[in-house]
Design a protein around this motif. Structure first.
Motif, PDB file in Angstrom:
ATOM      1  N   THR A 155     -39.949  16.226  50.461  1.00  0.00           N
ATOM      2  CA  THR A 155     -40.282  16.810  49.182  1.00  0.00           C
ATOM      3  C   THR A 155     -39.526  16.894  48.029  1.00  0.00           C
ATOM      4  O   THR A 155     -38.490  15.920  48.243  1.00  0.00           O
ATOM      5  CB  THR A 155     -40.588  18.295  49.095  1.00  0.00           C
ATOM      6  OG1 THR A 155     -38.703  18.569  49.900  1.00  0.00           O
ATOM      7  CG2 THR A 155     -41.386  18.899  50.695  1.00  0.00           C
ATOM      8  N   SER A 156     -39.569  17.203  46.753  1.00  0.00           N
ATOM      9  CA  SER A 156     -39.130  16.405  45.872  1.00  0.00           C
ATOM     10  C   SER A 156     -37.305  17.454  46.065  1.00  0.00           C
ATOM     11  O   SER A 156     -36.294  16.984  45.655  1.00  0.00           O
ATOM     12  CB  SER A 156     -38.992  16.987  44.260  1.00  0.00           C
ATOM     13  OG  SER A 156     -39.164  18.830  44.673  1.00  0.00           O
ATOM     14  N   GLU A 157     -37.200  18.645  47.203  1.00  0.00           N
ATOM     15  CA  GLU A 157     -35.663  18.879  47.274  1.00  0.00           C
ATOM     16  C   GLU A 157     -34.788  17.630  48.031  1.00  0.00           C
ATOM     17  O   GLU A 157     -33.628  17.303  47.903  1.00  0.00           O
ATOM     18  CB  GLU A 157     -36.238  20.409  47.637  1.00  0.00           C
ATOM     19  CG  GLU A 157     -36.023  21.505  47.079  1.00  0.00           C
ATOM     20  CD  GLU A 157     -36.762  22.283  48.374  1.00  0.00           C
ATOM     21  OE1 GLU A 157     -36.585  23.037  49.125  1.00  0.00           O
ATOM     22  OE2 GLU A 157     -37.341  23.502  47.226  1.00  0.00           O
ATOM     23  N   SER A 213     -35.461  14.655  48.214  1.00  0.00           N
ATOM     24  CA  SER A 213     -34.730  13.454  48.203  1.00  0.00           C
ATOM     25  C   SER A 213     -34.212  13.600  46.495  1.00  0.00           C
ATOM     26  O   SER A 213     -33.265  12.194  46.511  1.00  0.00           O
ATOM     27  CB  SER A 213     -36.540  12.929  47.040  1.00  0.00           C
ATOM     28  OG  SER A 213     -37.041  14.093  46.158  1.00  0.00           O
ATOM     29  N   ASP A 214     -33.822  15.063  46.598  1.00  0.00           N
ATOM     30  CA  ASP A 214     -32.914  15.680  45.677  1.00  0.00           C
ATOM     31  C   ASP A 214     -31.022  15.356  46.372  1.00  0.00           C
ATOM     32  O   ASP A 214     -30.091  14.728  45.818  1.00  0.00           O
ATOM     33  CB  ASP A 214     -32.412  16.763  44.883  1.00  0.00           C
ATOM     34  CG  ASP A 214     -33.909  16.318  43.431  1.00  0.00           C
ATOM     35  OD1 ASP A 214     -33.964  15.253  43.521  1.00  0.00           O
ATOM     36  OD2 ASP A 214     -33.992  17.575  43.471  1.00  0.00           O
TER      37      ASP A 214
END
Length: 146
Positions: A137-139, A141-142
């Motif tokens: 998810t984008s979280e 990858s951050d």
């Protein structure tokens, strides 16, 4: 060569003429259950193919085929009287396979529904082999970027 649109209009007209002639003019009891489903005319307007269906067992269908062949001359004369073409096209009667194909497709769709129901029943109590969501998810990858 005639215009394909003219051939299509003539085919539709021939379909109506033959259906009416079968109903009113031809007095053969074997032709009472015949339905003319489609007609096609070649682009040179010389040959017409009429597709028909008839309900019943194979013996009745064979009797209908024979009756149509014997009434071909009367039907062609009727077509010649009612169209505005220089030449009257020859008529060919072909049994329409659409109802047979449709019932075959219906059987295949029923089998597919049954198999889908079996798979859904198996999947009802199944768990994931790995994570519930295997994709990043984008979280996440951050967090990895720091």
């Amino acid at each position: 060569m005639a215009d394909p649109a003219r051939a299509a209009r003539l085919a539709q007209r021939i379909k109506v003429i033959v259906a009416e002639a079968l109903r009113r003019r031809v007095k053969d009891p074997r032709l009472e259950a015949v339905t003319i489903t489609d007609s096609r005319v070649t682009n040179d307007l010389q040959h017409a193919t009429l597709y028909y269906t008839v309900l019943g067992d194979p013996e009745e269908q064979q009797a209908t085929r024979m009756a149509l062949e014997s009434a071909r001359g009367v039907l062609r004369a009727e077509v010649g009287r009612n169209i505005t073409a220089r030449l009257t096209p020859t008529l060919e009667f072909v049994p329409d396979e659409v109802p047979v194909n449709a019932s075959h497709l219906e059987e295949l769709l029923q089998k597919a529904r049954e198999r889908d129901a079996e798979v859904a029943a198996i999947a009802q109590g199944a768990d994931f082999a790995g994570d519930a969501d295997p994709y990043r998810t984008s979280e996440e990858s951050d967090d990895d970027a720091r």
